[in-house]
Design a protein around this motif. Structure first.
Motif, mmCIF file in Angstrom:
data_model
loop_
_atom_site.group_PDB
_atom_site.id
_atom_site.type_symbol
_atom_site.label_atom_id
_atom_site.label_comp_id
_atom_site.label_asym_id
_atom_site.label_seq_id
_atom_site.Cartn_x
_atom_site.Cartn_y
_atom_site.Cartn_z
ATOM 1 N N LYS A 252 39.141 41.510 34.300
ATOM 2 C CA LYS A 252 38.987 40.238 33.595
ATOM 3 C C LYS A 252 38.788 39.094 34.591
ATOM 4 C CE LYS A 252 41.241 37.381 30.109
ATOM 5 N NZ LYS A 252 42.385 37.242 29.223
ATOM 6 N N GLU A 253 39.580 39.079 35.661
ATOM 7 C CA GLU A 253 39.460 38.029 36.673
ATOM 8 C C GLU A 253 38.150 38.147 37.441
ATOM 9 O OE1 GLU A 253 42.953 37.906 39.109
ATOM 10 O OE2 GLU A 253 44.259 37.606 37.381
ATOM 11 N N GLN B 39 35.461 36.686 35.275
ATOM 12 C CA GLN B 39 35.576 35.230 35.224
ATOM 13 C C GLN B 39 35.023 34.601 36.504
ATOM 14 O OE1 GLN B 39 39.549 33.758 34.739
ATOM 15 N NE2 GLN B 39 38.901 31.639 34.639
ATOM 16 N N GLU C 100 31.470 32.228 37.064
ATOM 17 C CA GLU C 100 31.588 30.831 37.487
ATOM 18 C C GLU C 100 30.972 30.574 38.858
ATOM 19 O OE1 GLU C 100 35.652 29.566 37.441
ATOM 20 O OE2 GLU C 100 35.941 30.169 35.367
#
Length: 75
Positions: free
Chosen positions: A26-27, A30, A34
């Motif tokens: 998940k990280e 993300q 970005e």
């Protein structure tokens, strides 16, 4: 995999909501959504690499002073 559903007789293809297998995945998603890598280079050791990264919106606006230098560790 796409899921199909019907709305007023019209078939729609729907992308399912992502299911993360771990907090790390998940990280990673993300961060990669970005930030973009400008350059990656060897630091003279097979286990360490350096990168210059910047957020997508900073790159689009030409704010190169917002780029960061990051050390990466290979497995």
């Amino acid at each position: 995999m796409f899921l199909s559903s019907y709305l007023d007789g019209i078939m729609l293809s729907v992308i399912p909501v992502a299911r993360w297998y771990s907090q790390l995945e998940k990280e990673q998603h993300q961060l990669t959504s970005e930030w973009v890598s400008l350059a990656r280079f060897s630091l003279g050791d097979e286990f360490y690499y350096g990168s210059f990264v910047i957020r997508h919106d900073d790159l689009a606006a030409g704010r190169l002073n917002e780029a960061l230098s990051v050390t990466e560790f290979s497995e």
